[in-house]
Design an enzyme around this catalytic site. Structure first.
Site, short mmCIF file in Angstrom:
data_model
loop_
_atom_site.label_atom_id
_atom_site.label_comp_id
_atom_site.label_asym_id
_atom_site.label_seq_id
_atom_site.Cartn_x
_atom_site.Cartn_y
_atom_site.Cartn_z
N ASP A 5 29.10 -27.27 -37.83
CA ASP A 5 28.65 -27.75 -39.14
C ASP A 5 27.40 -28.61 -38.92
OD1 ASP A 5 28.28 -28.69 -41.68
OD2 ASP A 5 30.15 -29.84 -41.79
N HIS B 23 20.33 -20.63 -21.42
CA HIS B 23 21.19 -19.47 -21.32
C HIS B 23 22.54 -19.65 -22.01
CE1 HIS B 23 23.87 -16.71 -18.81
NE2 HIS B 23 22.92 -15.89 -19.17
N ASP C 17 47.28 -19.50 -26.25
CA ASP C 17 48.72 -19.20 -26.29
C ASP C 17 48.92 -17.95 -27.15
OD1 ASP C 17 51.45 -19.15 -26.29
OD2 ASP C 17 51.71 -20.98 -27.48
N ASP D 262 51.18 -15.50 -26.87
CA ASP D 262 52.55 -15.08 -27.17
C ASP D 262 53.36 -16.15 -27.89
OD1 ASP D 262 53.13 -16.89 -25.17
OD2 ASP D 262 53.86 -15.39 -23.73
N GLU E 265 48.07 -18.25 -21.88
CA GLU E 265 47.74 -17.11 -21.05
C GLU E 265 46.21 -17.01 -20.98
OE1 GLU E 265 51.37 -17.39 -22.61
OE2 GLU E 265 49.82 -16.62 -23.96
#
Length: 421
Positions: A86, A146, A334, A336, A342
């Site tokens: 923003d 970059h 997360d 799952d 993960e």
């Protein structure tokens, strides 16, 4: 489908096999490189913004059944990394993009001595301003710019942009400063933003940077994990000491240096396990690397006090004639819904080293992770979001299609719907 997995210092838990259903947003892309997922029209659903290096056209894709495409701007010479925030202070997300990285040679060892520019592109607002164009505003420049991260890194009053160059004109592996741009009083009419060098924090060949929140002890400021020639570094500003802190996590991949000329790390993200917001760090190594590694804590406690150990998880193919592998992006979340993060890795190709692989911690302290392939299309970047408004983290990818590096066949942007229960 699920199986039972054992995790260090916890009870056995059910391990859900990841399932994601692809939805093509656009195919037959002429070039592809970057992807993010801001909510541009403030409808509560993340949209997509994607582009490549060659065309100079920045598009946003409106979340919906058809993923309608809108042109933000054209004629931006070689746009590279971006973030969003923003910037105007009006509740709208605006992209911040760096461009003019390379010279006529179009390669990393040929930076434009007058390039490395950064613009923020003003979101006109929807639906009241749908006929207004997206206006570009200049922030500043430094050679070789970059990667960018937008946040509040040294204070909470004015939004800031951290800029990370990758190469200098003198040498592709020269030491480079991290720079910080702070929002000026009149953000619409300022000729440029005040720029500060981040003291005592020089790196070689920074390729991956991820912003992290709620990691600094006793502070609500943002921090960053950096993947560079030096490996993995956690960097943050300590307002009490009024200086920047640099915490080395690991040195990265070193065994390929004599063959490829690259070492260290190429991209990075950090994962939560239970109550620990930075229990492990996942990385693709080295620059444009072929190696996936994780750094895990061998001792309890905060990241700056822990002893870290590197585990090699996978090697995807051999480096090509340019010394590069297929790896380009890491994203922790997360997926799952079990309270632990993960991570996904994006591989650009060629097949079979392309697509997205999903890694789940089984015994992080001992470097045990389960792995599944969850996508097969070339992937340069991964963007996350609850794209279908179901309380689940989905992901999206854009193909890697960059001349003189790697050009994917059948390049596309794809959203992958999280089907895990």
């Amino acid at each position: 489908m699920s199986i039972v997995a054992t995790k260090t210092s916890s009870k056995p838990k059910t391990l859900t096999v990841p399932t994601f259903t692809p939805q093509v947003v656009i195919d037959q892309l002429r070039d592809g490189y970057w992807l993010e997922s801001p909510d541009f029209n403030n409808d509560g659903k993340p949209d997509l913004i994607g582009y490549g290096l060659a065309m100079g056209e920045i598009y946003w894709y409106e979340n919906g059944p058809q993923w309608k495409r809108h042109l933000i701007t054209g004629g931006m010479h070689m746009p590279v990394g971006m973030d969003y925030g923003d910037i105007a202070g009006n509740g709208r997300q605006s992209p911040v993009i760096c461009y003019d990285l390379y010279g006529p040679g179009g390669r990393i060892d040929d930076p434009d001595p007058n390039g490395g520019k950064i613009d923020w592109i003003e979101n006109p607002g929807f639906p009241e301003n749908t006929q207004r164009s997206w206006e570009r505003h200049y922030i500043g420049r430094t050679v070789g710019m970059h990667r960018l991260r937008v946040g509040y890194f040294t204070q909470r009053q004015r939004i800031e942009v951290l800029g990370f160059p990758i190469v200098a004109t003198e040498n592709v592996h020269a030491l480079l400063p991290v720079v910080l741009f702070r929002k000026p009083d009149d953000v619409h009419n300022a000729s440029e933003w005040p720029m500060f060098t981040v003291s005592n924090n020089y790196f070689r060949m920074i390729h991956g940077v991820i912003k992290k929140t709620n990691l600094i002890p006793g502070s609500d400021l943002d921090s960053v994990l950096i993947a560079s020639d030096e490996g993995i570094t956690w960097m943050y500003y300590d307002p009490r000491a009024a200086n920047w802190v640099r915490v080395p996590i690991g040195v990265g991949e070193l065994s390929e240096f004599e063959k490829t000329g690259f070492k260290g790390s190429g991209d990075v993200d950090g994962g939560r396990l239970g109550d620990d917001p930075l229990a492990y760090v996942a990385a693709i190594e080295p620059f444009h690397g072929n190696t996936v590694a994780v750094y895990t804590k061998q001792t309890d406690g905060p990241a700056d006090k822990a002893i870290w150990r590197r585990y090699l998880l996978d090697v995807y193919g051999d480096p090509n004639e340019n010394g590069e592998g297929p790896g380009h992006c890491v994203m922790c979340a997360d997926y799952d819904g079990d309270g632990d993060d993960e991570f996904l890795i994006a591989l650009r190709g060629p097949w079979p080293w392309q697509g997205v692989f999903y890694y789940k911690a089984i015994d992080a302290r001992n470097g045990v992770f389960a792995k599944w392939r969850v996508a097969s299309d070339s992937a340069a970047r991964i963007a996350l979001g609850d794209f279908y408004n179901r309380g689940k983290i989905d992901f999206a990818t854009i193909a890697y299609s960059v001349a003189k590096y790697y050009v994917a066949a059948d390049a596309k942007i794809v959203v992958y719907r999280n089907e895990m229960k």
